[in-house]
Enzyme design. Structure first.
Site, PDB file in Angstrom:
ATOM      1  N   ALA A  85       0.858  -1.181   0.000  1.00 41.27           N
ATOM      2  CA  ALA A  85       0.000   0.000   0.000  1.00 41.27           C
ATOM      3  C   ALA A  85       0.894   1.231   0.000  1.00 41.27           C
ATOM      4  O   ALA A  85       2.025   1.188   0.516  1.00 41.27           O
ATOM      5  CB  ALA A  85      -0.884  -0.003   1.240  1.00 41.27           C
TER       6      ALA A  85
ATOM      7  N   GLY B 162       0.749  -5.143   0.525  1.00 45.36           N
ATOM      8  CA  GLY B 162      -0.367  -5.280  -0.413  1.00 45.36           C
ATOM      9  C   GLY B 162       0.027  -5.992  -1.702  1.00 45.36           C
ATOM     10  O   GLY B 162      -0.834  -6.565  -2.377  1.00 45.36           O
TER      11      GLY B 162
ATOM     12  N   GLU C 243      -0.231  -9.471  -0.973  1.00 45.97           N
ATOM     13  CA  GLU C 243      -1.668  -9.768  -0.830  1.00 45.97           C
ATOM     14  C   GLU C 243      -2.369  -9.845  -2.181  1.00 45.97           C
ATOM     15  O   GLU C 243      -3.259 -10.680  -2.377  1.00 45.97           O
ATOM     16  CB  GLU C 243      -2.309  -8.724   0.088  1.00 45.97           C
ATOM     17  CG  GLU C 243      -1.792  -8.908   1.517  1.00 45.97           C
ATOM     18  CD  GLU C 243      -2.162  -7.781   2.447  1.00 45.97           C
ATOM     19  OE1 GLU C 243      -1.718  -6.635   2.199  1.00 45.97           O
ATOM     20  OE2 GLU C 243      -2.893  -8.029   3.414  1.00 45.97           O
TER      21      GLU C 243
ATOM     22  N   GLU D   5       4.502  -5.115   7.233  1.00 43.57           N
ATOM     23  CA  GLU D   5       3.673  -4.114   7.928  1.00 43.57           C
ATOM     24  C   GLU D   5       4.060  -3.951   9.390  1.00 43.57           C
ATOM     25  O   GLU D   5       3.913  -2.880   9.971  1.00 43.57           O
ATOM     26  CB  GLU D   5       2.181  -4.506   7.830  1.00 43.57           C
ATOM     27  CG  GLU D   5       1.580  -4.372   6.439  1.00 43.57           C
ATOM     28  CD  GLU D   5       1.730  -5.606   5.576  1.00 43.57           C
ATOM     29  OE1 GLU D   5       2.577  -6.475   5.893  1.00 43.57           O
ATOM     30  OE2 GLU D   5       1.012  -5.690   4.570  1.00 43.57           O
TER      31      GLU D   5
HETATM   32  N1  COA Z   1       4.555   3.260  -0.353  1.00 42.50           N
HETATM   33  C1  COA Z   1       4.960   4.432  -0.889  1.00 42.50           C
HETATM   34  N2  COA Z   1       6.143   4.593  -1.518  1.00 42.50           N
HETATM   35  C2  COA Z   1       6.934   3.517  -1.611  1.00 42.50           C
HETATM   36  C3  COA Z   1       6.579   2.251  -1.084  1.00 42.50           C
HETATM   37  C4  COA Z   1       5.322   2.156  -0.450  1.00 42.50           C
HETATM   38  N3  COA Z   1       4.878   1.000   0.050  1.00 42.50           N
HETATM   39  N4  COA Z   1       7.594   1.393  -1.325  1.00 42.50           N
HETATM   40  C5  COA Z   1       8.532   2.070  -1.992  1.00 42.50           C
HETATM   41  N5  COA Z   1       8.153   3.363  -2.163  1.00 42.50           N
HETATM   42  C6  COA Z   1       8.883   4.445  -2.845  1.00 42.50           C
HETATM   43  C7  COA Z   1      10.000   4.985  -1.994  1.00 42.50           C
HETATM   44  O1  COA Z   1       9.518   5.959  -1.100  1.00 42.50           O
HETATM   45  C8  COA Z   1      10.882   5.571  -3.059  1.00 42.50           C
HETATM   46  O2  COA Z   1      10.333   6.810  -3.501  1.00 42.50           O
HETATM   47  P1  COA Z   1      11.314   8.062  -3.809  1.00 42.50           P
HETATM   48  O3  COA Z   1      12.333   7.532  -4.794  1.00 42.50           O
HETATM   49  O4  COA Z   1      10.403   9.092  -4.388  1.00 42.50           O
HETATM   50  O5  COA Z   1      11.914   8.426  -2.503  1.00 42.50           O
HETATM   51  C9  COA Z   1      10.746   4.600  -4.208  1.00 42.50           C
HETATM   52  O6  COA Z   1       9.533   3.912  -3.985  1.00 42.50           O
HETATM   53  C10 COA Z   1      11.864   3.567  -4.276  1.00 42.50           C
HETATM   54  O7  COA Z   1      11.950   2.916  -3.018  1.00 42.50           O
HETATM   55  P2  COA Z   1      13.289   2.852  -2.144  1.00 42.50           P
HETATM   56  O8  COA Z   1      12.885   2.622  -0.735  1.00 42.50           O
HETATM   57  O9  COA Z   1      14.141   4.026  -2.426  1.00 42.50           O
HETATM   58  O10 COA Z   1      13.976   1.557  -2.779  1.00 42.50           O
HETATM   59  P3  COA Z   1      15.002   0.599  -2.063  1.00 42.50           P
HETATM   60  O11 COA Z   1      15.578  -0.252  -3.142  1.00 42.50           O
HETATM   61  O12 COA Z   1      15.956   1.358  -1.214  1.00 42.50           O
HETATM   62  O13 COA Z   1      14.105  -0.303  -1.069  1.00 42.50           O
HETATM   63  C11 COA Z   1      12.167  -1.567  -0.450  1.00 42.50           C
HETATM   64  C12 COA Z   1      13.116  -1.146  -1.592  1.00 42.50           C
HETATM   65  C13 COA Z   1      11.041  -2.371  -1.109  1.00 42.50           C
HETATM   66  C14 COA Z   1      12.920  -2.439   0.537  1.00 42.50           C
HETATM   67  C15 COA Z   1      11.597  -0.316   0.263  1.00 42.50           C
HETATM   68  O14 COA Z   1      11.099   0.575  -0.716  1.00 42.50           O
HETATM   69  C16 COA Z   1      10.492  -0.605   1.229  1.00 42.50           C
HETATM   70  O15 COA Z   1      10.735  -1.104   2.314  1.00 42.50           O
HETATM   71  N6  COA Z   1       9.233  -0.269   0.862  1.00 42.50           N
HETATM   72  C17 COA Z   1       8.092  -0.383   1.741  1.00 42.50           C
HETATM   73  C18 COA Z   1       7.619  -1.809   1.837  1.00 42.50           C
HETATM   74  C19 COA Z   1       6.475  -1.926   2.828  1.00 42.50           C
HETATM   75  O16 COA Z   1       6.598  -1.674   4.003  1.00 42.50           O
HETATM   76  N7  COA Z   1       5.281  -2.322   2.302  1.00 42.50           N
HETATM   77  C20 COA Z   1       4.115  -2.487   3.120  1.00 42.50           C
HETATM   78  C21 COA Z   1       3.321  -1.227   3.131  1.00 42.50           C
HETATM   79  S1  COA Z   1       1.874  -1.360   4.163  1.00 42.50           S
END
Ligand code: COA
Length: 280
Positions: free
Chosen positions: A88, A131, A134, A154
């Site tokens: 999400a 998500g 999911e 989460e």
């Molecule tokens: N919601 C909103 N934005 C998200 C996102 C999410 N769930 N997951 C990634 N992004 C965005 C980041 O903010 C970033 O945006 P920016 O470049 O404008 O700053 C972009 O996507 C790239 O992500 P980034 O974190 O820089 O990549 P990474 O390779 O360093 O890390 C992940 C990848 C997947 C490990 C990391 O993005 C992450 O932990 N995401 C969230 C996962 C999560 O908790 N999902 C459950 C949500 S309820």
């Protein structure tokens, strides 16, 4: 026949068999690669529109769900990673309260995919987190590239999964592993996901699309009537006990003998012909 399109969700139709005009499968792509295809409100509304459209199209027989690959990075910047969907959109949780979240998560797009009567395949290349995991679990079948990673992180946000993973993930990987994933938030690499039943197949990124599209064509060439009956009958196993489920199967199996495709399929076998389905 034209599928709904938006800036964040696109749909392509692919013929199942051009020569035999067997209909199409649809490939729905979630397209926010700069945000790792995170599910914001616009994406969720678009997915629901595609699902509603899918259900009305007799000739669109299978849905493939995937995420867009990363855009080429601007000069000097690092490339974003491949993602199916990284969850999400976390930014939309800021300022949310109990009522707004309940409203938003009721009848959501993941349920719309889950409730489709047609076969669905998740084509996972990269992060399938929160998500994203999911959505994958709401599809009937998952096929992953070997660089994919599943997870329910989460817990690291002080949350639990809200698009069905507490229930559907458990059905796929079992009680203990579902607890471990939800409690640790740890990433599960594709090979482990395969071992625990979270993905049906793992292939190289270069083979992924061909593998999934071939499967969509194979499934799409069957009777869509019979597929729908099979889907809801297997699905019943999630909701009812074994004895009741065997009863559901007896009802569905008997009833299928009222369908034209049953007669067509059986006669074609006996006469050593190819079945020409009527989808009813
Ligand atoms: N919601 C909103 N934005 C998200 C996102 C999410 N769930 N997951 C990634 N992004 C965005 C980041 O903010 C970033 O945006 P920016 O470049 O404008 O700053 C972009 O996507 C790239 O992500 P980034 O974190 O820089 O990549 P990474 O390779 O360093 O890390 C992940 C990848 C997947 C490990 C990391 O993005 C992450 O932990 N995401 C969230 C996962 C999560 O908790 N999902 C459950 C949500 S309820």
């Amino acid at each position: 026949m034209n599928p709904p399109q938006s800036d964040v969700v696109s749909v392509e139709l692919h013929p199942i068999d051009e020569e035999k005009e067997l209909g199409h499968f649809a490939c729905m792509t979630i397209n926010r690669p700069d945000k790792l295809n995170a599910l914001n409100s616009e994406v969720m509304a678009s997915i629901k529109a595609v699902c509603a459209w899918m259900e009305e199209q007799d000739s669109v027989r299978v849905l493939v769900v995937t995420g867009a690959p990363p855009n080429p990075p601007p000069e000097g910047k690092r490339a974003k990673p491949h993602a199916f969907v990284a969850g999400a959109d976390i930014t939309e949780f800021i300022g949310a309260d109990v009522d707004s979240i309940r409203k938003r998560f009721t009848d959501n797009a993941v349920e719309a995919i889950w409730n489709l009567t047609k076969p669905t395949i998740a084509m996972v290349d990269g992060f399938a987190l929160g998500g994203g995991c999911e959505i994958a679990c709401s599809c009937d079948i998952r096929v992953s590239s070997d660089r994919s990673t599943y997870g329910t992180p989460e817990i690291n946000l002080g949350l639990i999964p809200g698009y069905g993973a507490t229930q559907r993930l458990e059905r796929l990987v079992g009680y203990g592993k579902a607890h471990e994933m939800v409690m640790t938030g740890d990433m599960v690499p594709a090979e482990e996901a395969h071992r625990i039943g979270l993905t049906n197949h793992v292939v190289s990124p270069g083979e992924l699309e061909a593998t999934v599209f071939a499967m969509a064509r194979r499934i799409g060439s069957k009777s869509s009537h019979t597929l729908a009956v099979g889907k809801r009958t297997v699905r019943a196993a999630l909701d009812v006990g074994l004895s009741e489920g065997i009863g559901v199967e007896l009802d569905e199996f008997s009833q299928i003998f009222a369908s034209e495709d049953q007669e067509i399929g059986v006669r074609a076998f006996v006469n050593r012909e190819t079945a020409e389905w009527k989808h009813r």
